[in-house]
Write a protein that holds these residues in place. Structure first.
Motif, mmCIF file in Angstrom:
data_model
loop_
_atom_site.group_PDB
_atom_site.id
_atom_site.type_symbol
_atom_site.label_atom_id
_atom_site.label_comp_id
_atom_site.label_asym_id
_atom_site.label_seq_id
_atom_site.Cartn_x
_atom_site.Cartn_y
_atom_site.Cartn_z
ATOM 1 N N VAL A 37 0.836 -1.204 0.000
ATOM 2 C CA VAL A 37 0.000 0.000 0.000
ATOM 3 C C VAL A 37 0.872 1.254 0.000
ATOM 4 O O VAL A 37 0.656 2.185 -0.782
ATOM 5 C CB VAL A 37 -0.972 -0.001 1.200
ATOM 6 N N VAL A 38 1.865 1.285 0.864
ATOM 7 C CA VAL A 38 2.734 2.460 0.964
ATOM 8 C C VAL A 38 3.544 2.644 -0.327
ATOM 9 O O VAL A 38 3.655 3.756 -0.854
ATOM 10 C CB VAL A 38 3.659 2.358 2.196
ATOM 11 N N THR A 39 4.074 1.571 -0.849
ATOM 12 C CA THR A 39 4.844 1.646 -2.095
ATOM 13 C C THR A 39 3.966 2.116 -3.248
ATOM 14 O O THR A 39 4.363 3.000 -4.024
ATOM 15 C CB THR A 39 5.476 0.277 -2.424
ATOM 16 N N GLU A 61 3.660 9.996 -7.074
ATOM 17 C CA GLU A 61 4.993 10.420 -7.515
ATOM 18 C C GLU A 61 5.719 11.159 -6.391
ATOM 19 O O GLU A 61 6.369 12.178 -6.593
ATOM 20 C CB GLU A 61 4.889 11.276 -8.777
ATOM 21 N N ALA A 62 5.585 10.605 -5.178
ATOM 22 C CA ALA A 62 6.202 11.210 -3.996
ATOM 23 C C ALA A 62 7.608 10.662 -3.792
ATOM 24 O O ALA A 62 7.936 9.570 -4.247
ATOM 25 C CB ALA A 62 5.357 10.912 -2.760
ATOM 26 N N ARG A 63 8.421 11.429 -3.103
ATOM 27 C CA ARG A 63 9.782 10.990 -2.806
ATOM 28 C C ARG A 63 9.768 9.886 -1.752
ATOM 29 O O ARG A 63 10.551 8.945 -1.815
ATOM 30 C CB ARG A 63 10.600 12.185 -2.323
ATOM 31 N N GLU A 104 2.222 -0.799 13.959
ATOM 32 C CA GLU A 104 3.029 -0.955 12.747
ATOM 33 C C GLU A 104 3.317 0.436 12.185
ATOM 34 O O GLU A 104 2.467 1.324 12.233
ATOM 35 C CB GLU A 104 2.275 -1.755 11.674
ATOM 36 N N PHE A 105 4.511 0.604 11.656
ATOM 37 C CA PHE A 105 4.858 1.832 10.946
ATOM 38 C C PHE A 105 5.747 1.437 9.780
ATOM 39 O O PHE A 105 6.838 0.913 9.974
ATOM 40 C CB PHE A 105 5.585 2.830 11.855
ATOM 41 N N VAL A 106 5.227 1.659 8.559
ATOM 42 C CA VAL A 106 5.933 1.253 7.350
ATOM 43 C C VAL A 106 6.271 2.512 6.550
ATOM 44 O O VAL A 106 5.424 3.396 6.395
ATOM 45 C CB VAL A 106 5.052 0.314 6.498
ATOM 46 N N HIS A 107 7.492 2.592 6.081
ATOM 47 C CA HIS A 107 7.899 3.731 5.262
ATOM 48 C C HIS A 107 8.718 3.227 4.075
ATOM 49 O O HIS A 107 9.357 2.189 4.148
ATOM 50 C CB HIS A 107 8.711 4.747 6.079
ATOM 51 N N VAL A 108 8.640 3.976 2.974
ATOM 52 C CA VAL A 108 9.433 3.678 1.779
ATOM 53 C C VAL A 108 9.992 4.983 1.229
ATOM 54 O O VAL A 108 9.440 6.054 1.448
ATOM 55 C CB VAL A 108 8.611 2.958 0.683
ATOM 56 N N GLY A 109 11.104 4.870 0.534
ATOM 57 C CA GLY A 109 11.683 6.014 -0.131
ATOM 58 C C GLY A 109 12.773 6.714 0.652
ATOM 59 O O GLY A 109 13.286 7.737 0.221
#
Length: 141
Positions: A78-80, A87-89, A104-109
């Motif tokens: 979902v986050v990806t 088109e976010a960084r 839960e805390f998920v981050h990408v980029g």
């Protein structure tokens, strides 16, 4: 009886502007209007193609999310997908557990160096969590 001037008379066939204020439309006018319309159609076609591309991305994101239904995998997908569609960084998503804190805390980029510089990731105890709890409490009253 005097003859009425005619806009199409031989006297007006000079290269200069016609006498009497009457002007025949320029032969270039229809071509300019056509070019303007073609530019507009082209711009709209580009908008359609961009929207179609975003729809394809959304459908792909749906297929990816549905392919693995474990919580961690779904959150990651979902986050990806959100990051790609916007088109976010970078992007992040937190899941609040029953006790009101982040489970839960998920981050990408963000590369590891950036994550280390940020330090401790959110845990659900800050001002945003307080505002969220107040909002939930008020909406239930």
């Amino acid at each position: 009886m005097d003859a009425m001037p005619n806009a199409f008379s031989a006297a007006d066939s000079s290269d200069g502007p016609p006498q009497g204020g009457f002007q025949l439309p320029s032969a270039d006018l229809p071509r300019l209007e056509l070019e303007k319309l073609l530019d507009e159609v082209s711009a709209r076609a580009q908008d359609v193609l961009a929207t179609q591309g975003r729809l394809r991305q959304l459908l792909h994101a749906h297929a990816v999310v549905a392919s693995d239904l474990s919580l961690q995998a779904v959150l990651q997908h979902v986050v990806t997908s959100a990051r790609e569609l916007l088109e976010a960084r970078c992007a992040a998503l937190g899941v609040i557990g029953e006790h009101g804190l982040l489970d839960e805390f998920v981050h990408v980029g963000m590369d590891e160096n950036t994550v280390e510089r940020i330090g401790e990731l959110p845990c659900g105890r800050g001002s945003a969590a307080t505002a969220r709890r107040d909002f939930i409490r008020e909406s239930m009253e």
